[in-house]
Motif scaffolding. Structure first.
Motif, PDB file in Angstrom:
ATOM      1  N   LEU A 120      32.428  36.426  26.805  1.00 48.73           N
ATOM      2  CA  LEU A 120      32.305  37.574  27.686  1.00 48.73           C
ATOM      3  C   LEU A 120      32.906  38.805  27.015  1.00 48.73           C
ATOM      4  CD1 LEU A 120      31.944  35.086  29.591  1.00 48.73           C
ATOM      5  CD2 LEU A 120      33.046  36.433  31.374  1.00 48.73           C
ATOM      6  N   GLN A 121      32.526  39.967  27.525  1.00 48.89           N
ATOM      7  CA  GLN A 121      32.995  41.223  26.924  1.00 48.89           C
ATOM      8  C   GLN A 121      34.181  41.767  27.710  1.00 48.89           C
ATOM      9  OE1 GLN A 121      29.914  44.123  26.115  1.00 48.89           O
ATOM     10  NE2 GLN A 121      31.356  45.823  26.197  1.00 48.89           N
ATOM     11  N   PRO A 122      35.280  42.067  27.039  1.00 49.02           N
ATOM     12  CA  PRO A 122      36.463  42.588  27.755  1.00 49.02           C
ATOM     13  C   PRO A 122      36.254  44.036  28.205  1.00 49.02           C
ATOM     14  CG  PRO A 122      36.877  42.593  25.409  1.00 49.02           C
ATOM     15  CD  PRO A 122      35.551  41.901  25.600  1.00 49.02           C
ATOM     16  N   TYR A 123      36.872  44.353  29.319  1.00 48.77           N
ATOM     17  CA  TYR A 123      36.830  45.721  29.853  1.00 48.77           C
ATOM     18  C   TYR A 123      37.963  46.528  29.234  1.00 48.77           C
ATOM     19  CZ  TYR A 123      37.261  49.516  33.297  1.00 48.77           C
ATOM     20  OH  TYR A 123      37.352  50.743  33.909  1.00 48.77           O
ATOM     21  N   LYS A 124      37.613  47.680  28.695  1.00 46.46           N
ATOM     22  CA  LYS A 124      38.607  48.567  28.077  1.00 46.46           C
ATOM     23  C   LYS A 124      38.558  49.916  28.799  1.00 46.46           C
ATOM     24  CE  LYS A 124      38.148  46.278  23.589  1.00 46.46           C
ATOM     25  NZ  LYS A 124      37.812  46.423  22.152  1.00 46.46           N
TER      26      LYS A 124
END
Length: 379
Positions: A327-331
């Motif tokens: 999954l793609q992390p939220y930044k």
């Protein structure tokens, strides 16, 4: 040999908040094979919070700043269930709704916003009107506004909460009353902090200090409300302040059913999530917007973050549903554009240490807000 058929997966979305609005559009653009999507909401019309002060002030009509969830779901090809969530059982992956409706999920996402922490003040759940849920506040304000429109008695309007919501709503109420009625009113803002708008820069704070003073609005700072009585508030210095209309715009808390959900939550009842928006205790549950406590860092409860979380929320839900692990992390961005209205067609813009204001800022905000709403004009 008997062939095996893979059963469909169920994605449940609870709440029609800003993150889910964006996520639904993204999921509809890239539909997942074998996935049934259901949106559960206690409301059929969901408000865009950025336009609420303008609605109160009279700049917008109801339809200008509300999205019909039934139309959105029909366009997106997902099922809409109009009901209130009563309880959830994450061990059984089951949601209990009113009227004994049970819904099962493989993946769940929650985006139900927040509400003022009224239980922290004795009497606050009985007296006054919380600014959220927005639907109820609008109904209560309109009822009071209609019943008092012909009154000749001075009306004492008090807003508790010195953040952006409290100030914008106070100034919207003042503008509407002063410009469209003969109601005589005096306004008071009670702020528990030593400064208003503590998350904004000093130029913004100084502007609103001057603005409140210029319009004769009484400001009480550094004082907590310790009790709410009928037509009267008691502060922590034991002074008493009378009111005829009282609105609560204090710090946020979660909806009560979330604290009983079995999910990990913080001290205010918000669902604790990781950098992917997944529950830290149940990775098959996602949460975004105000109802989520983002554990990698503190995030303000603002619609800006909720809207920007929507695309990544949709992407990570899709990734998990198809069985991928990456999954793609939220930044989150460090600084974001803040646009605050002053009641009339005038607004203040700030980002970090930057500050400006004027009618043109309001027109700019109006363009942004109407563009957002136009993107959901799916008829």
């Amino acid at each position: 040999m008997i062939g095996l058929t893979q059963r469909n997966k169920d994605l449940l979305l609870i709440g029609g908040g800003h993150s889910h609005l964006i996520a639904i559009k993204r999921l509809a653009m890239k539909p997942l094979t074998g996935v049934r999507i259901t949106l559960i909401s206690s409301d059929t019309m969901t408000p865009y919070s950025g336009m609420l002060p303008g609605l109160i002030a009279g700049h917008y009509a109801y339809g200008d700043c509300h999205i019909d969830l039934r139309i959105l779901c029909q366009w997106a090809g997902i099922k809409f269930v109009h009901c209130k969530v009563m309880h959830m059982d994450p061990s059984r992956k089951q949601i209990d709704c009113q009227d004994n409706l049970l819904l099962r999920y493989d993946v769940l996402s929650i985006n139900v916003g927040s509400q003022p922490a009224l239980h922290s003040i004795p009497g606050a759940t009985i007296y006054g009107y919380p600014v959220k849920p927005i639907k109820q506040f609008l109904q209560q304000w309109q009822h009071w506004f209609t019943t008092q429109s012909r009154s000749s008695r001075l009306q004492r309007i008090v807003i508790v909460g010195g953040g952006a919501a409290g100030i914008e709503i106070l100034l919207a109420l003042r503008y509407r009353i002063a410009n469209t009625t003969s109601i005589r009113a005096e306004f008071t803002l009670i702020c528990a902090d030593s400064h208003i708008l503590k998350s904004h820069n000093k130029k913004v704070q100084d502007f609103f200090y001057r603005y409140l003073q210029r319009h004769g609005i009484r400001l009480i700072q550094g004082k907590f409300v310790i009790s709410a009585l009928e037509h009267q508030l008691v502060l922590d210095d034991y002074t008493r302040h009378d009111y005829d209309f009282l609105a609560w715009a204090i710090h946020a808390s979660a909806q009560s059913w979330m604290e009983r959900s079995g999910l990990a939550y913080d001290n205010n009842g918000f669902i604790q999530v990781d950098e992917f928006f997944r529950s830290t205790s149940h990775p098959d549950v996602f949460a975004a917007g105000d109802c989520a406590a983002f554990t990698p860092m503190h995030l303000p409860k603002t619609g800006v973050y909720a809207v920007r979380q929507g695309p990544l929320l949709a992407k990570n839900i899709s990734t998990q549903l198809v069985g991928h692990k990456h999954l793609q992390p939220y930044k989150p961005q460090r600084h974001f554009l803040s646009l605050l209205t002053t009641g009339g067609r005038h607004a203040v813009a700030s980002r970090g240490a930057l500050f400006t204001h004027g009618k043109w800022v309001w027109l700019w905000k109006n363009y942004i807000d109407r563009s957002f709403m136009a993107s959901f004009n799916l008829k």
